[in-house]
Scaffold this active site. Structure first.
Site, PDB file in Angstrom:
ATOM      1  N   SER A 112      36.759  37.865  45.928  1.00 50.20           N
ATOM      2  CA  SER A 112      36.494  36.502  45.452  1.00 50.20           C
ATOM      3  C   SER A 112      36.237  36.464  43.952  1.00 50.20           C
ATOM      4  O   SER A 112      35.814  37.449  43.346  1.00 50.20           O
ATOM      5  CB  SER A 112      35.274  35.917  46.157  1.00 50.20           C
ATOM      6  OG  SER A 112      35.423  35.978  47.544  1.00 50.20           O
ATOM      7  N   GLN A 113      36.450  35.283  43.420  1.00 51.24           N
ATOM      8  CA  GLN A 113      36.140  34.989  42.011  1.00 51.24           C
ATOM      9  C   GLN A 113      34.646  35.267  41.767  1.00 51.24           C
ATOM     10  O   GLN A 113      33.820  34.970  42.634  1.00 51.24           O
ATOM     11  CB  GLN A 113      36.461  33.503  41.883  1.00 51.24           C
ATOM     12  CG  GLN A 113      36.166  32.820  40.623  1.00 51.24           C
ATOM     13  CD  GLN A 113      36.320  31.302  40.854  1.00 51.24           C
ATOM     14  OE1 GLN A 113      36.788  30.861  41.900  1.00 51.24           O
ATOM     15  NE2 GLN A 113      35.928  30.539  39.876  1.00 51.24           N
TER      16      GLN A 113
END
Ligand code: SAH
Length: 237
Positions: A87-88
């Site tokens: 994920s970011q």
């Protein structure tokens, strides 16, 4: 005049060449990490000092395939193999903060992936249990976490829909893949007063990130943002 041409030449080279950093370039990665936290995380509203400290500490570049290392502190997700993504950074920080973690907590994560989120959690709590359905990813994550010396993370290859009943109840549960509904087993394995953060929704649609608290045996849930996660796949058995 020559001198100016010389500097101009170097300036242009720096502009057109993408940053290439090697794994050993530790100082560069430390400063990339600092600026990731300042610009993408603290500036975007994450305030918990313990979460910010963990994001400053964990070497995110060591959790992504080598060819993406130079990009690992940028504001987007990255491929980690097997069609999955890490994920970011902002989402990792947001979900972590939403769990209101205390040092004595025991946390369950579904979707180990690279192991990065598990490492962030391990900086903040006593014990982290994490389940990954793709064996290759789970093994690689375990290896990365061992190399970094984490002793409070347990990785299991298995189906997250079942949770980890032997180690329940958990003070907090974080799910980093999206089921269509909150899995019943996870609700059962959350302690009274426990917190859960989970993306919910069908694949191909925008999912809702849900923050839930277990009160008197029931889930009290609130949608907190729109997100896009990989699906939480059903196990074979
Ligand atoms: N938290 C990870 C990123 C997760 S990507 C990190 O920090 O890198 C989502 C992961 O969930 C993928 O690795 C995927 O294989 C896994 N996954 C999907 N369905 C699952 C299930 N039923 N049980 C456990 N893991 C699952």
């Amino acid at each position: 005049m020559r001198k100016i041409q010389f500097f101009l030449f170097f300036f242009i080279i720096i502009l057109i060449c993408p940053p290439t950093l090697s794994a050993g370039d530790t100082d560069d990665f430390v400063s990339l990490r600092e600026s990731m936290v300042d610009r993408q995380i603290a500036a975007m509203g994450i305030e918990d000092p313990r979460v910010l400290e963990a994001m400053r500490k964990v070497p995110r570049h060591l959790f992504v395939p080598e060819r993406y290392r130079a990009l690992s502190y940028r504001d987007h997700p990255l491929p980690i193999g097997e069609d999955q993504t890490i994920s970011q950074p902002y989402i990792v920080a947001f979900m972590t903060e939403a769990l209101n973690l205390r040092p004595e907590d025991r946390v369950l994560e579904i979707g180990t992936g690279s192991g990065y989120q598990a490492a962030i959690l391990a900086e903040l709590v006593k014990e982290v249990y994490t389940i990954e359905i793709i064996e290759k990813l789970g093994k690689r994550a375990r290896q990365t976490l061992d190399t970094l010396g984490y002793k409070n993370i347990w990785v299991k290859i298995g189906d997250g829909y079942k949770g980890w009943p032997e180690n329940a109840p958990f003070d907090a549960i974080i799910v980093t893949c999206a089921p269509e509904q909150i899995p019943e087993a996870l609700v059962r394995q959350l302690d009274e007063g426990g917190r859960m953060i989970i993306p919910v929704g069908r694949q191909g649609t925008v999912q809702k990130l849900v923050r839930a608290v277990k009160k008197k045996g029931r889930i009290v849930a609130k949608d907190v943002m729109y997100v896009r996660f990989v699906p939480m796949v059903k196990g074979r058995d």
